[in-house]
Enzyme design. Structure first.
Site, PDB file in Angstrom:
ATOM      1  N   CYS A   1     -10.948 -11.535  -4.365  1.00 41.90           N
ATOM      2  CA  CYS A   1     -10.120 -10.521  -3.685  1.00 41.90           C
ATOM      3  C   CYS A   1      -8.647 -10.918  -3.738  1.00 41.90           C
ATOM      4  O   CYS A   1      -7.775 -10.096  -4.060  1.00 41.90           O
ATOM      5  CB  CYS A   1     -10.612 -10.359  -2.250  1.00 41.90           C
TER       6      CYS A   1
ATOM      7  N   CYS B   1      -3.542 -11.301   5.558  1.00 42.11           N
ATOM      8  CA  CYS B   1      -4.211 -10.005   5.638  1.00 42.11           C
ATOM      9  C   CYS B   1      -5.022  -9.902   6.938  1.00 42.11           C
ATOM     10  O   CYS B   1      -5.472 -10.910   7.485  1.00 42.11           O
ATOM     11  CB  CYS B   1      -5.155  -9.833   4.455  1.00 42.11           C
TER      12      CYS B   1
ATOM     13  N   CYS C   1      -8.509 -11.598   7.036  1.00 42.31           N
ATOM     14  CA  CYS C   1      -8.609 -13.038   6.804  1.00 42.31           C
ATOM     15  C   CYS C   1      -7.656 -13.848   7.667  1.00 42.31           C
ATOM     16  O   CYS C   1      -7.324 -14.990   7.337  1.00 42.31           O
ATOM     17  CB  CYS C   1      -8.357 -13.341   5.333  1.00 42.31           C
TER      18      CYS C   1
ATOM     19  N   CYS D   1      -4.270 -18.839  -1.068  1.00 42.00           N
ATOM     20  CA  CYS D   1      -4.609 -17.559  -1.696  1.00 42.00           C
ATOM     21  C   CYS D   1      -4.507 -17.614  -3.207  1.00 42.00           C
ATOM     22  O   CYS D   1      -4.894 -16.657  -3.875  1.00 42.00           O
ATOM     23  CB  CYS D   1      -3.700 -16.465  -1.145  1.00 42.00           C
TER      24      CYS D   1
HETATM   25  S1  SF4 Z   1      -6.317 -12.715   2.188  1.00 44.29           S
HETATM   26 FE1  SF4 Z   1      -8.363 -11.733   2.349  1.00 44.29          FE
HETATM   27  S2  SF4 Z   1      -8.045  -9.495   2.263  1.00 44.29           S
HETATM   28 FE2  SF4 Z   1      -6.139 -10.532   1.599  1.00 44.29          FE
HETATM   29  S3  SF4 Z   1      -6.267 -10.552  -0.600  1.00 44.29           S
HETATM   30 FE3  SF4 Z   1      -7.098 -12.532   0.087  1.00 44.29          FE
HETATM   31  S4  SF4 Z   1      -9.328 -12.251   0.440  1.00 44.29           S
HETATM   32 FE4  SF4 Z   1      -8.368 -10.203   0.171  1.00 44.29          FE
END
Ligand code: SF4
Length: 258
Positions: free
Chosen positions: A145, A228, A231, A254
């Protein structure tokens, strides 16, 4: 919606080769090790001024709209306001489409105060992501993601750039404890400046308070680190300010920072 094998989802920037020399905007070639050592001794304003002189306009400032973004925006605006020859600074942000409403409020407050147009980069829509990889990919495969919603837009944002500026600090986490102020970012294949790398939490807040800078309201609600909605939660009792990020997964970054 059926999920497609997540192995097909790109989630990492391919490493690119290390640049052996650094060529400035004026064409001068310098040894990056000397630059890196010198920048370690400079304060954030001096380091940012050097980056503007050296790389602008092939320089982009990343904005997460967390507290360090507030500091960086203020420093950059003062530098470029005092010395127009530095040119306009280019700020950008990654819109994952699952940011907190307060993040956009902070973006707009900084934009109004400093007259900055924060460039937006984003990935495929959430609907498209669900169709391709199934619902709630963040809960099943957060690396995938983040690859779609952060790393790929980041690659687009940095295309054609020679250097980018981040707000990471060594105090943020163990994985960031050894971050240099300046070096080659092999994930994205360009130089990276971390001008606040040696700032403490207290110094960040002193600066924001002293200069009365708009800042992310969720910091006052117990969120030292904000990403986000899916998360991010307040951190646990372990004293790690980023432990509220991907708290249910074996994940600490990330994919934007090495
Ligand atoms: S922090 Fe969570 S929702 Fe945001 S891009 Fe990464 S996995 Fe996806």
């Amino acid at each position: 919606m059926p999920a497609i094998a997540v192995e097909r989802v790109p989630h990492k920037a391919e490493p690119r080769s290390q640049a052996s020399a650094l060529t400035t905007a004026s064409g001068e070639t310098i040894d990056p090790r000397e630059v890196s050592a010198h920048l370690e001794s400079l304060g954030a304003p001096e380091a940012i001024a050097w980056a503007l002189e050296t790389f602008n306009p092939r320089l982009r400032f990343a904005a997460s709209f967390q507290k360090t973004s507030s500091v960086t925006v203020d420093i950059v605006s003062k530098l470029t306001g005092d010395d127009p020859s530095l040119g306009d600074a280019r700020f950008f942000y990654l819109d994952t489409d699952v940011l907190f409403e307060e993040t956009y409020v902070t973006r707009d407050a900084l934009s109004a105060r400093y007259g900055i147009d924060f460039e937006r980069f984003s990935g495929i829509s959430l609907d498209e992501q669900s169709q391709l990889y199934g619902d709630q990919l963040w809960a099943r495969q957060p690396d995938a993601c983040c690859g779609i919603r952060k790393v790929e837009p980041m690659q687009t944002a940095l295309t054609g750039m020679d250097c980018w500026v981040s707000g990471i600090r060594r105090e943020d986490s163990q994985t960031r404890a050894g971050a240099a102020k300046f070096g080659w970012d092999k994930r994205f294949g360009l130089w990276k400046l971390n001008p606040l790398a040696d700032w403490t939490e207290a110094e960040v807040w002193e600066y924001i308070t002293e200069h009365e800078i708009p800042y992310h309201p969720l910091h006052d609600a117990g969120f030292p680190s904000i990403g986000c909605t899916h998360c991010t939660r307040p951190p646990g009792a372990d004293g790690n300010s980023r432990s509220g990020r991907w708290a249910d997964a074996h994940k600490t970054e990330c994919g934007l920072h090495g």
